[in-house]
Write an enzyme that holds these catalytic residues in place. Structure first.
Site, PDB file in Angstrom:
ATOM      1  N   SER A  72      74.625 -36.668  95.871  1.00 47.73           N
ATOM      2  CA  SER A  72      74.801 -37.374  97.137  1.00 47.73           C
ATOM      3  C   SER A  72      74.027 -36.677  98.245  1.00 47.73           C
ATOM      4  O   SER A  72      73.442 -35.609  98.054  1.00 47.73           O
ATOM      5  CB  SER A  72      76.284 -37.463  97.510  1.00 47.73           C
ATOM      6  OG  SER A  72      76.759 -36.194  97.943  1.00 47.73           O
ATOM      7  N   SER A  74      75.346 -35.525 101.096  1.00 47.17           N
ATOM      8  CA  SER A  74      76.262 -34.831 102.008  1.00 47.17           C
ATOM      9  C   SER A  74      75.791 -33.442 102.412  1.00 47.17           C
ATOM     10  O   SER A  74      76.265 -32.903 103.412  1.00 47.17           O
ATOM     11  CB  SER A  74      77.658 -34.735 101.379  1.00 47.17           C
ATOM     12  OG  SER A  74      77.652 -33.834 100.292  1.00 47.17           O
ATOM     13  N   LYS A 129      80.027 -27.998  99.140  1.00 45.73           N
ATOM     14  CA  LYS A 129      80.066 -28.000 100.602  1.00 45.73           C
ATOM     15  C   LYS A 129      79.788 -26.574 101.090  1.00 45.73           C
ATOM     16  O   LYS A 129      79.627 -25.649 100.300  1.00 45.73           O
ATOM     17  CB  LYS A 129      81.427 -28.456 101.137  1.00 45.73           C
ATOM     18  CG  LYS A 129      81.904 -29.816 100.644  1.00 45.73           C
ATOM     19  CD  LYS A 129      81.084 -30.982 101.166  1.00 45.73           C
ATOM     20  CE  LYS A 129      81.601 -32.310 100.616  1.00 45.73           C
ATOM     21  NZ  LYS A 129      80.714 -33.438 100.987  1.00 45.73           N
ATOM     22  N   SER A 219      79.536 -36.964 105.296  1.00 45.70           N
ATOM     23  CA  SER A 219      80.124 -36.018 104.349  1.00 45.70           C
ATOM     24  C   SER A 219      81.636 -36.170 104.321  1.00 45.70           C
ATOM     25  O   SER A 219      82.297 -36.116 105.368  1.00 45.70           O
ATOM     26  CB  SER A 219      79.761 -34.578 104.744  1.00 45.70           C
ATOM     27  OG  SER A 219      80.445 -33.642 103.949  1.00 45.70           O
TER      28      SER A 219
END
Length: 266
Positions: A72, A74, A129, A219
């Site tokens: 993704s 994010s 993250k 995100s």
């Protein structure tokens, strides 16, 4: 990913047990009865051949480094869709495969680390993250500005971002340098946003962390987790440290950026 890990563990132990039992008992019986190597059962032959390979792969993936693919946007602009990364599996302690139980403590995440983890609301998946809040921190996010213990994080605008491949949708976002205490990296944010989301303040409990994506307006991170806004330490998988390939689509049928090979993750 979890089923692959389970399968790897089962195959490693199964082939190892077959090989060991044959070496301790059955091989001696065949030799005593005048048996030849050609008389060795097929399952033993395959186990003897595959066990060392499986054992090495299991040890490397579980305790040294494990590969992941970024699915993704994010973590743009630092990690792009199609990046293949390596994750340091011993940075935060050695953990058993499958159940992720830590049995040797070696270190703790630092602010700014990019971590792979099992999200508390969906532990069957692996997410990635950046750690922005440590245990005891008071984290605030207001109007696209991050606050740590009441102090606004400093931002330096760089310009407009130009995305490529599946990340082209982020073209036009604002590219900034975010200066976390002792660490700086780049982030993205949309411009002229009338209704910002993910606003609030949170105090990070002991043994937990607050994580955010670098693509701040795209995100699903600690700001939006409803059951708990925090990442438990036991859900950590490791620290991302290297991009070893960038390739979209099967067999790299799509965008391929050789310049990203060997890029360290900051």
């Amino acid at each position: 990913m979890k089923w692959f890990e389970i399968g790897l563990v089962v195959l490693t132990f199964a082939t190892g047990i077959v090989w060991l039992l044959d070496k301790l008992f059955f091989a001696k019986r065949r030799a005593a009865s005048g048996g030849l190597l050609d008389d060795e059962p097929v399952v033993v032959d395959y186990s003897r051949a595959f066990f060392p390979v499986l054992a090495v792969v299991l040890v490397l993936r579980s305790f040294v480094a494990e590969p992941y693919k970024i699915p993704s946007s994010s973590m743009m602009p630092n990690l792009l869709i199609g990046d293949f990364i390596l994750v340091n599996k011993f940075a935060y302690g050695l953990r058993l495969p499958v159940n992720n139980h830590k049995f040797v403590a070696l270190g703790e995440p630092a602010r700014g680390d990019v971590v792979v983890f099992k999200p508390p609301h969906d532990p069957e998946q692996n997410w990635i993250k950046r750690v922005v809040g440590l245990p005891g921190d008071r984290i605030g996010f207001h109007g696209d500005t991050l606050y740590i213990n009441g102090e606004a994080v400093e931002y330096q605008p760089i310009g407009r971002y130009t995305g490529t491949g599946r990340g082209a949708e982020m073209t036009g976002a604002t590219l900034l340098t975010e200066r976390l205490p002792g660490r700086e990296h780049q982030v993205l944010e949309w411009i002229d946003r009338a209704n910002p989301s993910g606003q609030g303040e949170w105090t990070v409990p002991a043994g937990q962390y607050f994580v955010m994506g670098d693509n701040r307006d795209n995100s699903e991170d600690s700001r939006f987790w409803t059951r708990t806004h925090f990442l438990p330490e036991e859900n950590l998988r490791g620290r991302a440290f290297l991009i070893w390939l960038n390739c979209e689509g099967w067999f790299c049928k799509g965008s391929f950026d050789p310049s990203r090979i060997g890029t360290s993750i900051k």
